[in-house]
Design a protein around this motif. Structure first.
Motif, PDB file in Angstrom:
ATOM      1  N   VAL A 194      41.019  -1.688  63.980  1.00 41.39           N
ATOM      2  CA  VAL A 194      40.504  -1.155  62.664  1.00 41.39           C
ATOM      3  C   VAL A 194      40.342  -2.149  61.489  1.00 41.39           C
ATOM      4  O   VAL A 194      41.393  -2.709  61.520  1.00 41.39           O
ATOM      5  N   TYR A 195      39.133  -2.211  61.111  1.00 41.62           N
ATOM      6  CA  TYR A 195      38.968  -3.290  59.970  1.00 41.62           C
ATOM      7  C   TYR A 195      38.577  -2.544  58.774  1.00 41.62           C
ATOM      8  O   TYR A 195      37.830  -1.558  58.870  1.00 41.62           O
ATOM      9  N   ALA A 196      39.108  -2.827  57.557  1.00 44.40           N
ATOM     10  CA  ALA A 196      38.598  -2.149  56.295  1.00 44.40           C
ATOM     11  C   ALA A 196      38.823  -3.138  55.095  1.00 44.40           C
ATOM     12  O   ALA A 196      39.487  -4.025  55.478  1.00 44.40           O
ATOM     13  N   GLU A 197      37.650  -3.037  54.109  1.00 48.82           N
ATOM     14  CA  GLU A 197      37.693  -4.024  53.201  1.00 48.82           C
ATOM     15  C   GLU A 197      37.337  -3.152  51.794  1.00 48.82           C
ATOM     16  O   GLU A 197      36.339  -2.269  52.109  1.00 48.82           O
ATOM     17  N   MET A 198      37.530  -3.627  50.753  1.00 50.33           N
ATOM     18  CA  MET A 198      37.056  -2.971  49.541  1.00 50.33           C
ATOM     19  C   MET A 198      37.169  -4.019  48.418  1.00 50.33           C
ATOM     20  O   MET A 198      37.963  -4.668  48.336  1.00 50.33           O
ATOM     21  N   TYR A 199      35.920  -3.702  47.447  1.00 50.90           N
ATOM     22  CA  TYR A 199      36.008  -4.625  46.391  1.00 50.90           C
ATOM     23  C   TYR A 199      35.627  -3.784  45.346  1.00 50.90           C
ATOM     24  O   TYR A 199      34.628  -3.054  45.353  1.00 50.90           O
ATOM     25  N   PHE A 200      36.182  -4.112  43.928  1.00 52.74           N
ATOM     26  CA  PHE A 200      35.616  -3.612  42.496  1.00 52.74           C
ATOM     27  C   PHE A 200      35.190  -5.064  41.844  1.00 52.74           C
ATOM     28  O   PHE A 200      35.968  -5.634  42.048  1.00 52.74           O
ATOM     29  N   ASN A 201      34.020  -4.829  41.395  1.00 60.33           N
ATOM     30  CA  ASN A 201      33.412  -5.755  40.844  1.00 60.33           C
ATOM     31  C   ASN A 201      33.028  -5.644  39.235  1.00 60.33           C
ATOM     32  O   ASN A 201      32.298  -4.375  39.288  1.00 60.33           O
ATOM     33  N   ARG A 202      33.408  -6.225  38.120  1.00 58.41           N
ATOM     34  CA  ARG A 202      32.833  -5.798  37.001  1.00 58.41           C
ATOM     35  C   ARG A 202      32.237  -7.368  36.426  1.00 58.41           C
ATOM     36  O   ARG A 202      33.151  -8.213  36.450  1.00 58.41           O
ATOM     37  N   PHE A 203      31.298  -7.280  35.621  1.00 60.16           N
ATOM     38  CA  PHE A 203      31.001  -8.536  35.050  1.00 60.16           C
ATOM     39  C   PHE A 203      30.094  -8.005  33.732  1.00 60.16           C
ATOM     40  O   PHE A 203      29.465  -6.970  33.646  1.00 60.16           O
TER      41      PHE A 203
END
Length: 142
Positions: free
Chosen positions: A34-43
């Protein structure tokens, strides 16, 4: 750079910051991966009072049927906030999208792998709602 097209006088592209935070996970147990990734991006966005924000993640599972064959599934989603656009009010920064991939593959030798994959993608928009794709891939490792 100073004087870039569309920027307020005295502003440069260096005045607009981007912040990103992410995490990933990998877990395996016997025949499961099982693989998982998450990203929160603000600019910062030039000439807009709100920050543009996006949240993206995926989770993928792979099951080894036997030493040669495997099946896999992936769920991916990208979400965006609304920003206040001068003269237009609150507008979607971008269109939310989600995608699911299903595949089956075989590792024929240490160096040769092939797979077949079906993908379905849905985007919240007026011009295009869904896409279906079937792909075939072979790879050789040198």
């Amino acid at each position: 750079r100073d004087g870039a097209a569309g920027l307020t006088t005295g502003k440069s592209t260096d005045d607009f910051m981007q912040h990103i935070i992410g995490a990933d996970l990998k877990f395996s147990h016997r025949k499961w991966l099982v693989y998982a990734e998450m990203y929160f991006n603000r600019f910062d966005v030039p000439n807009v009072s709100d920050d543009a924000e996006s949240f993206s993640y995926y989770i993928e599972g792979k099951y080894k049927i036997n030493p040669r064959w495997f099946v896999a599934a992936l769920w991916n989603q990208q979400l965006y906030n609304k920003i206040n656009v001068p003269g237009a009010g609150k507008q979607n920064y971008d269109n939310a999208v989600h995608r699911v991939d299903l595949g089956i593959g075989a590792k024929w030798t240490r160096h040769f792998l092939s797979k077949v994959q079906y993908s379905y993608q849905h985007q919240v928009t007026d011009f295009q709602n869904a896409e279906h794709m079937i792909g075939v891939q072979s790879s050789v490792k040198f």
